[in-house]
Write an enzyme that holds these catalytic residues in place. Structure first.
Site, PDB file in Angstrom:
ATOM      1  CB  THR A 130      15.887  -8.859 -53.433  1.00 30.72           C
ATOM      2  OG1 THR A 130      15.544  -7.689 -52.646  1.00 30.72           O
ATOM      3  CG2 THR A 130      17.202  -8.975 -53.937  1.00 30.72           C
TER       4      THR A 130
ATOM      5  CE  LYS B  53      15.100  -7.565 -49.849  1.00 25.76           C
ATOM      6  NZ  LYS B  53      14.144  -7.826 -50.849  1.00 25.76           N
TER       7      LYS B  53
ATOM      8  N   GLY C  85      25.420  -6.064 -51.818  1.00 24.04           N
ATOM      9  CA  GLY C  85      23.806  -6.313 -51.536  1.00 24.04           C
ATOM     10  C   GLY C  85      23.474  -7.908 -51.742  1.00 24.04           C
TER      11      GLY C  85
ATOM     12  CB  SER D 205      12.869 -11.840 -58.758  1.00 24.17           C
ATOM     13  OG  SER D 205      12.740 -10.724 -57.796  1.00 24.17           O
TER      14      SER D 205
END
Length: 178
Positions: free
Chosen positions: A8, A40, A52, A131
């Site tokens: 994510t 998320k 989040g 990421s």
């Protein structure tokens, strides 16, 4: 060896009196996209705080629940709640196995919380994890500096930029705003 779940990009900031957090919707297991529209990010504590996660979804839901418990206990005090969560996360036999990061933002506080006990308050008030977090962070910093966009628009544009670069990030974006 089990497949690594990569998931994510989450980005949050307060800008011009508005607070926003957003994330992409992609969940990747190994080299396969398993889901395109995961949520998320969420509002917490009477819709006054945004959070989040990046990491394993089941772990994140556990951490969201724990963080919400601390927010209730400390009447919405983000910093105290983060400290208590980080302590428990680091020391609890079950929780310390969880693999996730939390980004938490309110109009006056922005934090990243990890399972190693780290609580990081970015100098510029922009939280970015996952990421594609570095890509989204760089884009957000430039948009804050060089545009007239709102907090929500900056989150949208920065996440789209991250999705153009990071293979673990898509353009199915969810944004929550205060």
């Amino acid at each position: 060896m089990p497949d690594i779940i990569k998931a994510t990009t989450v980005l949050g900031l307060t800008h011009r009196g508005r607070t926003a957090i957003g994330s992409d919707g992609q969940v990747t297991v190994g080299q396969t996209v398993m889901k395109h529209h995961a949520r998320k990010v969420r509002k917490m504590y009477n819709d006054a705080i945004l959070a989040g996660f990046a990491g394993a979804a089941a772990d994140a839901f556990t951490l969201f629940g724990k963080f919400e418990e601390y927010l209730e206990k400390h009447r919405g005090n983000v910093e105290r709640s983060a400290v208590d969560l980080a302590k428990e996360w680091r020391t609890d036999k079950y929780l310390r196995q969880l693999e996730a990061l939390l980004a938490v933002i309110s109009p006056d506080k922005a934090l990243v919380i990890s399972g190693t006990g780290e609580i990081i308050e970015p100098d510029d008030g922009i939280v970015a994890i996952g990421s594609g977090g570095s890509f989204a962070l760089a884009a957000a910093r430039m948009l804050v500096k060089h545009s007239d966009l709102s907090a929500r628009e900056i989150v949208q544009e920065a996440l789209e930029t991250a999705a153009d670069i990071c293979i673990y990030t898509n353009k199915s974006i969810t944004i929550e705003e205060l």
